[in-house]
Design a protein around this motif. Structure first.
Motif, short mmCIF file in Angstrom:
data_model
loop_
_atom_site.label_atom_id
_atom_site.label_comp_id
_atom_site.label_asym_id
_atom_site.label_seq_id
_atom_site.Cartn_x
_atom_site.Cartn_y
_atom_site.Cartn_z
N PHE A 208 1.13 -7.78 14.53
CA PHE A 208 -0.27 -7.42 14.74
C PHE A 208 -0.52 -7.24 16.24
O PHE A 208 -0.02 -8.01 17.06
N THR A 209 -1.30 -6.26 16.59
CA THR A 209 -1.68 -6.11 17.99
C THR A 209 -3.17 -6.31 18.20
O THR A 209 -3.59 -6.75 19.26
N CYS A 210 -3.98 -5.95 17.21
CA CYS A 210 -5.42 -6.07 17.40
C CYS A 210 -6.09 -6.14 16.04
O CYS A 210 -5.48 -5.81 15.02
N VAL A 211 -7.32 -6.55 16.04
CA VAL A 211 -8.04 -6.72 14.78
C VAL A 211 -9.49 -6.34 15.02
O VAL A 211 -10.03 -6.50 16.12
N SER A 212 -10.10 -5.77 13.98
CA SER A 212 -11.53 -5.46 14.06
C SER A 212 -12.10 -5.57 12.66
O SER A 212 -11.46 -5.16 11.69
N CYS A 213 -13.29 -6.15 12.54
CA CYS A 213 -13.88 -6.34 11.22
C CYS A 213 -15.02 -5.36 11.00
O CYS A 213 -15.77 -5.05 11.93
N HIS A 214 -15.13 -4.91 9.77
CA HIS A 214 -16.19 -3.99 9.42
C HIS A 214 -17.53 -4.72 9.51
O HIS A 214 -17.65 -5.84 9.02
N PRO A 215 -18.55 -4.12 10.12
CA PRO A 215 -19.80 -4.84 10.32
C PRO A 215 -20.63 -5.00 9.05
O PRO A 215 -21.49 -5.88 8.99
N LYS A 216 -20.41 -4.19 8.04
CA LYS A 216 -21.27 -4.25 6.86
C LYS A 216 -20.52 -4.69 5.61
O LYS A 216 -21.11 -5.15 4.65
N GLU A 217 -19.23 -4.44 5.58
CA GLU A 217 -18.48 -4.74 4.37
C GLU A 217 -17.39 -5.76 4.67
O GLU A 217 -17.07 -6.01 5.83
N ASP A 218 -16.81 -6.30 3.63
CA ASP A 218 -15.71 -7.23 3.83
C ASP A 218 -14.43 -6.43 3.96
O ASP A 218 -13.74 -6.16 2.98
N CYS A 219 -14.16 -6.06 5.13
CA CYS A 219 -12.96 -5.26 5.39
C CYS A 219 -12.49 -5.59 6.80
O CYS A 219 -13.28 -5.65 7.73
N ILE A 220 -11.21 -5.83 6.93
CA ILE A 220 -10.64 -6.12 8.24
C ILE A 220 -9.61 -5.04 8.55
O ILE A 220 -8.76 -4.73 7.70
N ALA A 221 -9.74 -4.45 9.72
CA ALA A 221 -8.74 -3.47 10.15
C ALA A 221 -7.83 -4.13 11.17
O ALA A 221 -8.31 -4.78 12.10
N THR A 222 -6.54 -3.97 10.97
CA THR A 222 -5.61 -4.54 11.95
C THR A 222 -4.69 -3.43 12.46
O THR A 222 -4.30 -2.53 11.71
N GLY A 223 -4.38 -3.51 13.72
CA GLY A 223 -3.45 -2.56 14.30
C GLY A 223 -2.10 -3.23 14.49
O GLY A 223 -2.02 -4.45 14.64
N HIS A 224 -1.03 -2.43 14.45
CA HIS A 224 0.31 -2.99 14.49
C HIS A 224 1.14 -2.31 15.56
O HIS A 224 0.85 -1.20 15.98
N ALA A 225 2.18 -3.02 15.94
CA ALA A 225 3.02 -2.52 17.03
C ALA A 225 3.79 -1.26 16.63
O ALA A 225 4.21 -0.50 17.49
N ASP A 226 3.97 -1.03 15.34
CA ASP A 226 4.69 0.17 14.93
C ASP A 226 3.76 1.36 14.72
O ASP A 226 4.18 2.38 14.20
N GLY A 227 2.51 1.24 15.11
CA GLY A 227 1.60 2.37 15.04
C GLY A 227 0.78 2.45 13.78
O GLY A 227 0.01 3.38 13.58
N LYS A 228 0.93 1.47 12.89
CA LYS A 228 0.19 1.52 11.63
C LYS A 228 -1.14 0.79 11.77
O LYS A 228 -1.29 -0.11 12.60
N ILE A 229 -2.09 1.19 10.97
CA ILE A 229 -3.36 0.47 10.88
C ILE A 229 -3.48 0.02 9.42
O ILE A 229 -3.27 0.82 8.50
N ARG A 230 -3.76 -1.25 9.22
CA ARG A 230 -3.93 -1.74 7.85
C ARG A 230 -5.37 -2.13 7.64
O ARG A 230 -5.98 -2.76 8.51
N LEU A 231 -5.92 -1.75 6.51
CA LEU A 231 -7.28 -2.14 6.15
C LEU A 231 -7.18 -3.18 5.05
O LEU A 231 -6.69 -2.90 3.95
N TRP A 232 -7.60 -4.42 5.35
CA TRP A 232 -7.47 -5.52 4.41
C TRP A 232 -8.77 -5.69 3.67
O TRP A 232 -9.85 -5.67 4.27
#
Lengths: 829, 528
Positions: A208-232
């Motif tokens: 993981f390199t960074c994280v950001s949470c959705h302001p209205k919904e239960d969703c967490i976006a995380t950035g990764h060192a291999d260039g992927k973004i995951r939406l949890w």
């Protein structure tokens, strides 16, 4: 070590403004960012610096808006305090002392009166373990309060500020470290951990390199060192969580940010492209390419109209409605290193050094602002790791600033070195440099030195290279073409030795080229080898001619810890001293010379400034240098011992004109510690343990206004200032007390009560207007001054201009209002 | 958001001639008009009268051409054998010509039949000319004699028999009616005065003399013979002034450009060289298809007419300034240009608001593809450009750019036989060019790396690879030879340069100031 109270070393120029995420205020008029030990306030519309919030005593590590009052801002610093500011007026409201160095700060609207900070774990002070703690800010009227109420929220978090984010309405907080995502729910007081397998792909971990949470919904976006973004999603349980993967970046995702409404997700990385994902329609994305350098932070204004991105080249870009770059706030670019020397542009007096990749930056030292970037390489910059880029490695100005010479090189693994020498002419019309001549492969190997002749009649350039030659380049006059171009005039060498450095005498009549152990002195007029000087052992590292009255001396430093001074009239060695001088720098406006030592084995650096003015009394001399140096006057030669660094200097020539007293002949500059000259030397200034790391480059920058310091030890700072840059890319200088006082005074003068961006134009016009108004008023109504209209009073102004929801209670205001209407006794009289 | 920076195409220095005013002047001629004659063109003479017709002597005919006509305006065919040396009189009314049958004929330019026939020579007459008073004719013949004839009476006035070989050239003075000069295969030039029985001056050219020419001032005489052009000073009694050897075959003809500033020489080596008459340096050079026998310039250099051994007459006319403008005007009419110019030349009035529009920068096709990271397509486009105009600069620049981006290998990979052979063609054509070698060698190595697995599958590619190998081997040998030569030259230079002693600080002390004695220089001063 003696304290030199008057002279102290200060950081100059361009604190890092990209160190932490910037903050845009609620009304989108200002941008706040951490910059060194202060917080800078910029105007978003004019990109001008408005003012700074000073008070922290260490690096500011985070800035956040106060969620309960949008005119206030919290800042945290490594000095262990959190401070609350009114950023409009630049007033420090409160200081909360935490007691531990703070690495980042988070706030949430739901948690009023609480700030979350990342501090090192108490029992592992030295180790790299950090924890997130909630700090309950005590409500007390004092300016300085100690915040005692700390409660740990999460243990073992990353100190990187992007690795923690508050979720929807502050209900939960998400933190990432390594391969683990941890979500802590405040209501349940429970945390869930999700970890990824350490899949190796292309040699990059999917950490993981960074994280950001959705302001209205239960969703967490995380950035990764291999260039992927995951939406949890669905992460409020251990088992049935889901995530979707977005992949566009080919390098690590540096930062992620949701827009305030949560409709878009912004991401950035080394590609310097701002990617704009549409939430719920993830296959749709917009790009804003070629932003200049890798994106390190993204921030969005609370109303979502402005984005700003920080870049690795110390730049903040403000983007309007996600398509247009509206403003660029550029600090001193600190790239991977400085290969060009520090140079002063003779025309603008700006400091010139490497800027963005392939650029030279012109940085005004007086205004602490980047003037412009000159594109030297003129090629599309490809952001990719491991790519060999063209770098500007040498630059030089001629005496009048009409010509700029640059050398760029690209080193390929196992392939030929590509070198280009470019010569730029100053164009008065456009006020910038225009490419005149490009010489591809001017030498067969790397260029080690490049200098213009300082004489105003001939513009001649000399380059030395590892291919055993030095070349002189002349501007050829060609009557048939409109403007001349440069061509090679002379190729010189000496016994196939490699030239390392060269130096012109102040009038341009002599050229000294150091060929390993031998210094050759040439006459540029006839290209005759006049003499050779040699002082084995050790190859020559740096050469420098004396200036003004000391122009008969040539100084050289060698790798085997020698600083030598030759007299060119006699072609003999005047003196030498064992000193490991890495850098010699002559002040163009005086005889002074600075020698930077690097002591092998320790990282300790020293600077000695030497001047040739003769000294008055030995006793004074001892007094001023204290125990540092002991002078043995055992007849001749004189020996100076520097106890601390065990340097020994032996003056071989007892001064003849010692009796001349005070300021007899101002003589050369000499060696390091001791003043010296061939007659009597004395160090004007010496400083030990300048900084950690080697001093890489240094330059004397002429002052725009001369100081009038009579004190001997600060006299050398009167005409010019010594700037130097260390390996850590810190730009430092020496400043005196009087100078600081003056700066302080001038900054006060500039203070304006209005919070509008200040421009020189505004100041000028505003002052003029005010004077006119006052004059008119005074003429028409002499009573006006006394009976001040209610609108003019501060209370009214405050009442009308502050938004209602932040005002104190009406009863409090009422009293104030009534009081403002009353005519006070003093003014009635 | 910075704009895309296009690939930089380096400008390489132009090798070869420098552009001088002379080259500009002599290049300013149209493409030559070629007229086929019946035999080798031995002589061309311009009429001194406007419109400056010229007489061309070839085979048994003399054609007279108008300045711009391609068909002869007049033809004299009454020769029984090969005609020689058709010359106009200074009033342009009469024309004289010699003939292989030893008879000299005089024609009226408007008539057809010879007005006078001069008989007396016993062999072919190669030289004829009018004297400056217009009443006499000079002839020179293969019977070793030169004679003067009176036109009204058609009688022989004098005969000189001093040459010992064929007389093949001669000229009369334009200032003095009695003086004339002949050149002969006996290697001599002789100056005769009709008032004297014998020649008054003899010069030795030491080669069979093919052509003589007098300067307008008649102080200098130019002769050509063998590979040499020699200039003689007549006022100093025939002293040789310069000897020029710029041709590698016999120089057959000489001419002066009308202002007398330039001398032209034509030779069997198919070149016409133009000399500056102040320093006798070659300032320009024309090439022709065949060996040149005759050359003439129209007054004011309006045209250059050259006759060759293969019977081709080549006429070059000077470009007139109006024509140049016409060409430019034609371009302006082209619609594409008009579109570009549209609104550009509008001058805003005083009260107009000026709203600037961002100018969209035009990107070349390969740049557009590079911008989109379509690297293989960009390389294809660059190769296509090379195939069209054979200029390798752009292609090499694109390759360099790809190399800088670290994607050259990807761009070179994955090509089929046709594509690969085109690429190899390009490499074979340019890899030894020193300007492109650094880039192309890298590319070649990459290609060999990528495609070594498939060598042997295609005969076309294999053949090209062999060619490439041969080329590289040849180049290596060549470079080695060059280095050897360089080494030899270095040795020669080193021995020829005098050794110079550099003053040593220890031994000599040129400056008395040092006497006070800053001790001995050198190592003693070092502290322990």
């Amino acid at each position: 070590m003696v304290e030199h109270a008057e002279i102290r070393m200060v950081r100059r120029g361009g604190s890092k403004i990209n160190f932490r995420e910037p903050v845009i205020t609620n009304d989108s008029r200002f941008l706040l960012c951490a910059a060194g030990e202060s917080v800078n306030v910029y105007s978003t519309s004019t990109e001008e610096f408005v003012h700074d919030l000073q008070g922290h005593t260490d690096l500011v590590t985070g800035v956040v808006l106060n969620p309960s009052n949008h005119l206030q801002v919290y800042s945290c610093s490594a000095d262990g305090t959190v401070r609350l500011w009114d950023f409009m007026d630049g007033i420090l409201i409160k200081t909360f002392i935490i007691g531990y160095p703070i690495y980042s700060i988070y706030v949430s609207e739901k948690h009023g009166g609480v700030v979350f900070v990342v501090v090192p774990m108490a029992n592992y002070k030295s180790s790299e373990l950090f924890q997130l703690v909630a700090v309950h800010l005590p409500r007390s009227g004092d300016q300085e309060v100690e915040a005692r109420e700390l409660s740990a929220v999460l243990c073992d978090v990353s100190p990187h500020p992007g690795a923690v984010s508050f979720g929807r309405e502050g209900e939960y907080i998400a933190a990432t470290k390594g391969l683990q995502l941890e979500v802590f729910f405040f209501k349940k007081q429970k945390s869930y951990r999700f970890s990824l397998k350490s899949g190796m792909k292309k040699g990059v971990k999917n950490a993981f390199t960074c994280v950001s949470c959705h302001p209205k919904e239960d969703c967490i976006a995380t950035g990764h060192a291999d260039g992927k973004i995951r939406l949890w999603r669905n992460f409020n349980q251990k088992k049935e969580y889901t995530y979707t993967t977005l992949h566009w970046h080919h390098g690590a995702v540096n930062t992620l940010c949701f827009t305030p409404e949560g409709t878009n997700l912004l991401s950035g990385g080394i590609e310097s492209v701002l990617v704009h994902w549409h939430y719920t329609q993830e296959n749709q994305k917009d790009f804003l390419p070629r932003l200049g350098a890798a994106i390190t932070h993204i921030a969005v204004s609370p109303d979502g109209s402005l984005f700003c991105t920080s870049h690795s080249d110390n730049k903040i870009t403000i983007i309007q409605s996600c398509v247009k770059v509206s403003a660029i706030i550029q600090g001193l670019v600190k790239g991977d290193g400085v290969w060009t020397d520090l140079i002063i542009d003779p025309r603008s007096k700006a400091l010139v050094l490497n800027g963005k990749p392939g650029h030279l930056q012109f940085y005004s030292l007086h205004r602490d602002k980047q003037l412009y970037n000159l594109d030297i390489v003129q090629q599309e910059y490809i952001n990719e790791e491991g790519l060999d880029q063209f770098e500007v490695v040498k630059a030089a100005f001629d005496a009048r600033g009409d010509w700029l010479a640059t050398v760029e090189e690209r080193r390929k693994k196992g392939a030929e070195l590509e070198i280009n020498l470019k010569l730029w002419a100053y164009d008065k019309l456009t006020q910038s440099f225009v490419l005149n001549t490009t010489v591809t492969a001017p030498h067969e190997d790397r260029i080690t030195g490049m200098f213009f002749s300082p004489s105003p009649e001939t513009t001649m350039l000399v380059t030395t290279s590892l291919d055993d030659h030095f070349k002189a380049w002349l501007l050829a006059d060609h009557s048939d073409t409109k403007e001349g171009f440069w061509s090679c005039d002379f190729v010189g060498g000496y016994h196939l030795l490699k030239p390392g450095c060269c130096s012109y005498s102040a009038d341009g009549s002599l050229l000294a080229v150091g060929f390993q152990e031998v210094v050759t002195v040439w006459s540029p007029a006839s290209w005759e080898l006049l003499t050779t000087l040699s002082q084995p052992p050790g190859a020559i590292r740096d050469l420098c001619f004396g200036r003004l009255s000391c122009s008969k001396y040539l100084l050289g430093t060698s790798t085997k810890n020698q600083l030598c001074c030759w007299n060119l009239l006699t072609c003999s060695l005047e003196w030498s001293t064992p000193m490991d001088v890495s850098l010699l720098q002559a002040d163009p406006l005086s005889e002074n010379m600075a020698a930077f030592c690097s002591q092998s084995g320790s990282s300790d650096c020293e600077c000695y400034l030497v001047s040739g003015s003769s000294y008055q009394y030995q006793h004074n001399y001892f007094a001023s240098f204290g125990l540092d140096y002991v002078l043995h006057m055992a007849g001749s030669p004189w020996v100076f011992y520097n106890m601390c660094c065990s340097l020994v200097v032996r003056l071989t020539q007892p001064s003849r004109n010692r009796s001349n007293g005070l300021h007899s002949s101002i003589c050369p500059l000499l060696p390091p510690v001791f003043v010296f000259k061939p007659s009597e030397p004395r160090p004007l200034y010496s400083q030990k343990a300048l900084c950690t790391g080697k001093v890489q480059h240094a330059v004397f920058a002429p002052r725009d206004q001369m100081l009038e310091s009579c004190e001997e030890r600060t006299q050398w700072l009167n005409r010019s200032q010594l700037y130097f840059i260390t390996q850590d890319m810190d730009l430092l200088t020496f400043s005196t007390k009087t100078e600081e006082d003056r700066l302080l005074a001038s900054s006060k003068q500039l203070m304006v009560d209005d919070s509008v961006a200040v421009t020189p134009f505004y100041l000028l016009l505003g002052k003029h207007r005010r004077q006119q108004l006052e004059k008119q008023e005074a003429l028409t109504n002499p009573m006006a001054e006394r009976t001040q209209l209610p609108q003019g009073s501060i209370a009214i102004k405050e009442l009308l201009h502050t938004p209602a929801h932040v005002l104190p209670s009406a009863s409090f205001l009422c009293a104030m209002f009534v009081r403002s209407l009353l005519v006070s006794r003093s003014s009635a009289r | 958001m910075a704009s895309f920076k296009p690939t930089k195409i380096p400008i390489y220095p132009k090798l070869g001639e420098k552009v001088t005013p002379d080259t500009l002047y002599w290049k300013n001629y149209k493409a030559p008009v070629q007229i086929k004659e019946f035999g080798a063109v031995t002589s061309i003479d311009f009429s001194p009268l406007a419109p400056h017709n010229y007489a061309v002597t070839a085979s048994t005919r003399i054609h007279i051409y108008g300045p711009f006509s391609q068909e002869p305006v007049k033809t004299f065919t009454r020769f029984k054998d090969t005609a020689y040396s058709g010359k106009f009189r200074s009033d342009g009314q009469l024309l004289v010509a010699g003939c292989e049958d030893s008879v000299v004929r005089l024609f009226d330019v408007s008539g057809k039949v010879a007005l006078r026939v001069f008989k007396g020579h016993t062999k072919g007459v190669h030289v004829t000319d009018f004297t400056s008073d217009c009443y006499h004719i000079l002839t020179g013949s293969d019977d070793y004699t030169c004679r003067l004839w009176d036109i009204p009476n058609s009688t022989e006035l004098t005969s000189y028999k001093e040459h010992t070989d064929y007389i093949r050239c001669g000229t009369t003075s334009k200032l003095n009616r009695d003086i004339f000069i002949t050149g002969s295969y006996d290697h001599t030039l002789r100056v005769f005065d009709a008032r004297v029985e014998k020649s008054v001056m003899t010069m030795d050219h030491s080669q069979p003399v093919e052509s003589v020419l007098l300067y307008p001032s008649e102080g200098l005489l130019v002769s050509s013979g063998g590979r040499y052009v020699k200039v003689w000073d007549l006022l100093k009694g025939g002293q040789p002034l310069v000897s020029l050897k710029n041709h590698h075959k016999t120089v057959t003809c000489l001419g002066l450009s009308s202002n007398g500033q330039r001398l032209l020489s034509a030779s069997l080596d198919r070149h016409v060289k133009i000399y500056n008459t102040t320093n006798y340096k070659v300032v320009h050079n024309f090439d022709y298809a065949a060996s040149i026998l005759s050359l003439a310039l129209a007054p004011d250099d309006e045209s250059i007419v050259v006759g060759m051994t293969n019977g081709v007459l080549s006429i070059k006319h000077r470009k007139s300034p109006e024509e140049k403008q016409e060409v430019a005007g034609k371009q302006r009419v082209r619609p594409v240009y008009r579109v570009f110019v549209k609104g550009r030349n509008y001058v805003p009035k005083k009260d107009d608001f000026f709203v600037s529009k961002p100018v969209k920068s035009h990107l070349a096709k390969y740049d557009k593809q590079l911008k989109r990271f379509n690297i293989s397509k960009a390389l294809d486009t660059a190769l296509e450009l090379w195939r069209k105009n054979r200029k390798p600069d752009i292609t090499v620049a694109v390759m360099k750019e790809l190399d800088r981006r670290g994607t050259l290998k990807n761009a070179l990979a994955g090509r089929d036989e046709q594509n690969l052979s085109q690429l190899l063609n390009f490499l074979i054509g340019n890899v030894v060019d020193p300007r492109f070698t650094p880039v192309l060698v890298t590319a070649t190595e990459m290609i060999l790396d990528i495609y070594q697995a498939v060598v042997g599958q295609s005969s076309v590619v294999d053949r090209q690879l062999v060619r490439l190998q041969e080329l590289v081997e040849r180049e290596i040998d060549y470079q080695q030879d060059l280095l050897e030569v360089l080494g030899m030259l270095d040795t020669l230079f080193a021995t020829s340069l005098p050794r110079k002693e550099v003053p040593c600080p220890g031994s000599s002390r040129p400056n008395g100031l040092a006497e006070g004695g800053l001790g001995a220089p050198g190592p003693q001063l070092q502290a322990a």
